[in-house]
Design a protein around this motif. Structure first.
Motif, PDB file in Angstrom:
ATOM      1  N   ASP A  67       0.833  -1.199   0.000  1.00 11.85           N
ATOM      2  CA  ASP A  67       0.000   0.000   0.000  1.00 11.85           C
ATOM      3  C   ASP A  67       0.872   1.255   0.000  1.00 11.85           C
ATOM      4  O   ASP A  67       1.924   1.295   0.637  1.00 11.85           O
ATOM      5  CB  ASP A  67      -0.899   0.050   1.241  1.00 11.85           C
ATOM      6  CG  ASP A  67      -1.964  -1.025   1.250  1.00 11.85           C
ATOM      7  OD1 ASP A  67      -2.116  -1.720   0.232  1.00 11.85           O
ATOM      8  OD2 ASP A  67      -2.646  -1.168   2.284  1.00 11.85           O
ATOM      9  N   GLU A  90      -3.198   4.664  -1.721  1.00  9.73           N
ATOM     10  CA  GLU A  90      -3.539   3.696  -2.765  1.00  9.73           C
ATOM     11  C   GLU A  90      -3.324   2.289  -2.226  1.00  9.73           C
ATOM     12  O   GLU A  90      -2.286   2.005  -1.631  1.00  9.73           O
ATOM     13  CB  GLU A  90      -2.658   3.933  -3.997  1.00  9.73           C
ATOM     14  CG  GLU A  90      -3.002   3.056  -5.174  1.00  9.73           C
ATOM     15  CD  GLU A  90      -2.086   3.304  -6.365  1.00  9.73           C
ATOM     16  OE1 GLU A  90      -2.152   2.495  -7.311  1.00  9.73           O
ATOM     17  OE2 GLU A  90      -1.311   4.266  -6.331  1.00  9.73           O
ATOM     18  N   ARG A  91      -4.301   1.431  -2.446  1.00  7.04           N
ATOM     19  CA  ARG A  91      -4.191   0.049  -2.031  1.00  7.04           C
ATOM     20  C   ARG A  91      -3.334  -0.746  -3.010  1.00  7.04           C
ATOM     21  O   ARG A  91      -3.300  -0.449  -4.209  1.00  7.04           O
ATOM     22  CB  ARG A  91      -5.579  -0.605  -1.959  1.00  7.04           C
ATOM     23  CG  ARG A  91      -6.421  -0.117  -0.813  1.00  7.04           C
ATOM     24  CD  ARG A  91      -6.050  -0.828   0.431  1.00  7.04           C
ATOM     25  NE  ARG A  91      -6.893  -0.416   1.546  1.00  7.04           N
ATOM     26  CZ  ARG A  91      -6.657  -0.752   2.796  1.00  7.04           C
ATOM     27  NH1 ARG A  91      -5.606  -1.492   3.073  1.00  7.04           N
ATOM     28  NH2 ARG A  91      -7.433  -0.350   3.764  1.00  7.04           N
ATOM     29  N   ARG A  93      -2.338  -3.792  -5.424  1.00  6.05           N
ATOM     30  CA  ARG A  93      -3.150  -4.616  -6.333  1.00  6.05           C
ATOM     31  C   ARG A  93      -2.773  -6.047  -6.253  1.00  6.05           C
ATOM     32  O   ARG A  93      -1.702  -6.435  -5.961  1.00  6.05           O
ATOM     33  CB  ARG A  93      -2.993  -4.135  -7.762  1.00  6.05           C
ATOM     34  CG  ARG A  93      -3.757  -2.858  -7.990  1.00  6.05           C
ATOM     35  CD  ARG A  93      -3.579  -2.359  -9.384  1.00  6.05           C
ATOM     36  NE  ARG A  93      -3.018  -1.013  -9.247  1.00  6.05           N
ATOM     37  CZ  ARG A  93      -2.335  -0.414 -10.166  1.00  6.05           C
ATOM     38  NH1 ARG A  93      -2.089  -0.981 -11.293  1.00  6.05           N
ATOM     39  NH2 ARG A  93      -1.886   0.793  -9.972  1.00  6.05           N
TER      40      ARG A  93
END
Length: 93
Positions: A67, A90-91, A93
């Motif tokens: 992250d 932002e997480r 992916r």
């Protein structure tokens, strides 16, 4: 990302803010955040990537490895922890 924030509403002084990537979340309520900065080599002038690893307090254990997070400077929370998690930008992916 050398930004400072002034939280005048709460009466606190300006605090450092950094953005980086979580590289470890194995500890309870703590994440390790790697912050990269590009600086010129002192002799050769070539741009070199320097990495600083900071421990940050994550109360909800919400950040995971990969992250991108924003952390803010705070009072000493333990021997190594001087930062706390502000938000997850932002997480992974």
């Amino acid at each position: 990302m050398a930004e400072t924030v002034n939280t005048a509403a709460t009466g606190r002084t300006a605090r450092k803010m950094r953005q980086g990537k979580v590289v470890s979340d194995k500890m309870d309520k703590t994440v390790v955040v790697a912050i990269e900065r590009r600086v010129p080599h002192p002799v050769y002038g070539k741009m070199v990537t320097k990495t600083t690893r900071l421990k940050a307090h994550d109360e909800a254990n919400s950040a995971k490895v990969g992250d991108t997070v924003r952390i803010v400077e705070t009072r000493p929370l333990s021997k190594d922890k001087r930062w706390r998690l502000l938000e997850i930008v932002e997480r992974a992916r």
